[in-house]
Design a protein around this motif. Sequence first.
Motif, PDB file in Angstrom:
ATOM      1  N   PHE A  51       0.827  -1.207   0.000  1.00  0.00           N
ATOM      2  CA  PHE A  51       0.000   0.000   0.000  1.00  0.00           C
ATOM      3  C   PHE A  51       0.864   1.262   0.000  1.00  0.00           C
ATOM      4  CE2 PHE A  51      -3.359  -2.958   0.943  1.00  0.00           C
ATOM      5  CZ  PHE A  51      -4.445  -2.406   0.290  1.00  0.00           C
ATOM      6  N   GLU A  52       1.971   1.252   0.737  1.00  0.00           N
ATOM      7  CA  GLU A  52       2.877   2.407   0.747  1.00  0.00           C
ATOM      8  C   GLU A  52       3.463   2.666  -0.642  1.00  0.00           C
ATOM      9  OE1 GLU A  52       3.958   4.766   3.043  1.00  0.00           O
ATOM     10  OE2 GLU A  52       2.294   4.042   4.270  1.00  0.00           O
ATOM     11  N   MET A  53       3.658   1.604  -1.409  1.00  0.00           N
ATOM     12  CA  MET A  53       4.234   1.717  -2.750  1.00  0.00           C
ATOM     13  C   MET A  53       3.186   2.097  -3.795  1.00  0.00           C
ATOM     14  SD  MET A  53       6.628  -1.683  -2.471  1.00  0.00           S
ATOM     15  CE  MET A  53       7.186  -1.705  -4.154  1.00  0.00           C
ATOM     16  N   GLY A  54       1.921   2.229  -3.373  1.00  0.00           N
ATOM     17  CA  GLY A  54       0.858   2.551  -4.322  1.00  0.00           C
ATOM     18  C   GLY A  54       0.392   1.341  -5.115  1.00  0.00           C
ATOM     19  N   LEU A  55       0.651   0.137  -4.595  1.00  0.00           N
ATOM     20  CA  LEU A  55       0.289  -1.090  -5.299  1.00  0.00           C
ATOM     21  C   LEU A  55      -0.874  -1.822  -4.628  1.00  0.00           C
ATOM     22  CD1 LEU A  55       3.929  -2.350  -5.964  1.00  0.00           C
ATOM     23  CD2 LEU A  55       2.384  -1.215  -7.587  1.00  0.00           C
ATOM     24  N   LEU A 134      11.353  -4.522  -0.826  1.00  0.00           N
ATOM     25  CA  LEU A 134      10.628  -3.465  -1.535  1.00  0.00           C
ATOM     26  C   LEU A 134      10.867  -3.567  -3.038  1.00  0.00           C
ATOM     27  CD1 LEU A 134      11.366  -0.546   0.933  1.00  0.00           C
ATOM     28  CD2 LEU A 134       9.084  -1.448   0.394  1.00  0.00           C
ATOM     29  N   GLU A 135      12.111  -3.744  -3.402  1.00  0.00           N
ATOM     30  CA  GLU A 135      12.453  -3.849  -4.825  1.00  0.00           C
ATOM     31  C   GLU A 135      11.794  -5.080  -5.458  1.00  0.00           C
ATOM     32  OE1 GLU A 135      16.420  -4.062  -7.666  1.00  0.00           O
ATOM     33  OE2 GLU A 135      16.655  -3.627  -5.538  1.00  0.00           O
ATOM     34  N   ARG A 136      11.877  -6.199  -4.765  1.00  0.00           N
ATOM     35  CA  ARG A 136      11.321  -7.447  -5.303  1.00  0.00           C
ATOM     36  C   ARG A 136       9.798  -7.390  -5.410  1.00  0.00           C
ATOM     37  NH1 ARG A 136      11.679 -13.054  -2.214  1.00  0.00           N
ATOM     38  NH2 ARG A 136      10.527 -14.329  -3.688  1.00  0.00           N
ATOM     39  N   ILE A 137       9.137  -6.805  -4.411  1.00  0.00           N
ATOM     40  CA  ILE A 137       7.677  -6.678  -4.452  1.00  0.00           C
ATOM     41  C   ILE A 137       7.255  -5.851  -5.665  1.00  0.00           C
ATOM     42  CG2 ILE A 137       5.677  -5.636  -3.292  1.00  0.00           C
ATOM     43  CD1 ILE A 137       7.006  -6.538  -0.624  1.00  0.00           C
ATOM     44  N   GLY A 138       7.949  -4.753  -5.909  1.00  0.00           N
ATOM     45  CA  GLY A 138       7.634  -3.936  -7.085  1.00  0.00           C
ATOM     46  C   GLY A 138       7.761  -4.741  -8.373  1.00  0.00           C
ATOM     47  N   ALA A 149      11.883   2.905  -6.485  1.00  0.00           N
ATOM     48  CA  ALA A 149      11.636   4.182  -5.821  1.00  0.00           C
ATOM     49  C   ALA A 149      11.420   3.974  -4.321  1.00  0.00           C
ATOM     50  CB  ALA A 149      10.427   4.879  -6.442  1.00  0.00           C
ATOM     51  N   ALA A 150      10.655   2.944  -3.956  1.00  0.00           N
ATOM     52  CA  ALA A 150      10.405   2.659  -2.542  1.00  0.00           C
ATOM     53  C   ALA A 150      11.703   2.261  -1.837  1.00  0.00           C
ATOM     54  CB  ALA A 150       9.355   1.561  -2.393  1.00  0.00           C
ATOM     55  N   ARG A 151      12.500   1.439  -2.498  1.00  0.00           N
ATOM     56  CA  ARG A 151      13.788   1.035  -1.918  1.00  0.00           C
ATOM     57  C   ARG A 151      14.678   2.249  -1.692  1.00  0.00           C
ATOM     58  NH1 ARG A 151      17.843  -1.115  -5.999  1.00  0.00           N
ATOM     59  NH2 ARG A 151      17.829   1.131  -6.302  1.00  0.00           N
ATOM     60  N   ASP A 152      14.784   3.110  -2.700  1.00  0.00           N
ATOM     61  CA  ASP A 152      15.639   4.296  -2.593  1.00  0.00           C
ATOM     62  C   ASP A 152      15.154   5.239  -1.492  1.00  0.00           C
ATOM     63  OD1 ASP A 152      17.131   3.209  -4.646  1.00  0.00           O
ATOM     64  OD2 ASP A 152      16.356   4.581  -6.182  1.00  0.00           O
ATOM     65  N   GLU A 153      13.837   5.429  -1.385  1.00  0.00           N
ATOM     66  CA  GLU A 153      13.272   6.290  -0.346  1.00  0.00           C
ATOM     67  C   GLU A 153      13.540   5.702   1.039  1.00  0.00           C
ATOM     68  OE1 GLU A 153      11.165   9.487   1.476  1.00  0.00           O
ATOM     69  OE2 GLU A 153      12.254   9.239  -0.405  1.00  0.00           O
ATOM     70  N   PHE A 154      13.374   4.394   1.179  1.00  0.00           N
ATOM     71  CA  PHE A 154      13.657   3.733   2.451  1.00  0.00           C
ATOM     72  C   PHE A 154      15.119   3.917   2.839  1.00  0.00           C
ATOM     73  CE2 PHE A 154      15.236  -0.078   4.651  1.00  0.00           C
ATOM     74  CZ  PHE A 154      14.502   0.016   5.825  1.00  0.00           C
ATOM     75  N   LYS A 157      15.818   7.504   3.980  1.00  0.00           N
ATOM     76  CA  LYS A 157      15.335   7.735   5.344  1.00  0.00           C
ATOM     77  C   LYS A 157      16.232   7.039   6.365  1.00  0.00           C
ATOM     78  CE  LYS A 157      10.439   8.454   4.307  1.00  0.00           C
ATOM     79  NZ  LYS A 157       9.075   7.903   4.448  1.00  0.00           N
ATOM     80  N   LEU A 158      16.673   5.853   6.039  1.00  0.00           N
ATOM     81  CA  LEU A 158      17.552   5.105   6.929  1.00  0.00           C
ATOM     82  C   LEU A 158      18.873   5.852   7.130  1.00  0.00           C
ATOM     83  CD1 LEU A 158      17.826   2.505   8.547  1.00  0.00           C
ATOM     84  CD2 LEU A 158      18.698   1.400   6.486  1.00  0.00           C
ATOM     85  N   ASP A 159      19.413   6.386   6.045  1.00  0.00           N
ATOM     86  CA  ASP A 159      20.649   7.178   6.146  1.00  0.00           C
ATOM     87  C   ASP A 159      20.436   8.419   7.006  1.00  0.00           C
ATOM     88  OD1 ASP A 159      22.179   5.411   4.661  1.00  0.00           O
ATOM     89  OD2 ASP A 159      21.927   6.521   2.774  1.00  0.00           O
ATOM     90  N   ALA A 160      19.275   9.064   6.856  1.00  0.00           N
ATOM     91  CA  ALA A 160      18.971  10.257   7.657  1.00  0.00           C
ATOM     92  C   ALA A 160      18.913   9.908   9.141  1.00  0.00           C
ATOM     93  CB  ALA A 160      17.650  10.877   7.196  1.00  0.00           C
ATOM     94  N   VAL A 161      18.329   8.766   9.480  1.00  0.00           N
ATOM     95  CA  VAL A 161      18.277   8.336  10.878  1.00  0.00           C
ATOM     96  C   VAL A 161      19.684   8.040  11.384  1.00  0.00           C
ATOM     97  CG1 VAL A 161      17.503   6.494  12.435  1.00  0.00           C
ATOM     98  CG2 VAL A 161      15.909   7.467  10.770  1.00  0.00           C
TER      99      VAL A 161
END
Length: 178
Positions: A51-55, A134-138, A149-154, A157-161
Amino acid sequence: NSQFAIRNSQLLAVALAALLCALGCSKSASQAGAPHPRIISYSPAMTDMLFEMGLGDHVVGVTSQCNLPPGQQRTVVGDALSARSSAEAMAAVEPDIVLVQQNMENFAALKRIRPSVQIEHFNIETIEDIASALERIGSLAGNKQAGLAARDEFLRKLDAVRLSVAGLEKPRTMFVIG
């Protein structure tokens, strides 16, 4: 006795027809028009990811533990915590793919009923596993771009944390399941 047997077989036929009609009529409009591949998410984590990925429009079945976004409803086809599934309920939503984190042998009955269904096992135990999932689900949903896109965004965010806690003392933690 023969009239009794005929009467019972007629009642059985009527009951079976009513059951099949009820099963066919119980699909929601969003499930009936779901794009292919039609996906059962047998993991609350993967349901969230879809759902987060728009799928989410691909999702036709979920477990009783899945929390759907507001306004969304899907057929519950089993219980992820006990790995109990109803092969009949799963087959009724006509899935192309089932995403699981459980033992794939738990879905043998579904494969017997619907041999063409693709059972995809995910092992998500580390943070890195989330990115690859995330990549595989897409890709499995036919939208590789959404997965990337979901993998890159994750990862962003992980790097920011990681940057925000750099240099802080790491607390000792233990996470227990089961």
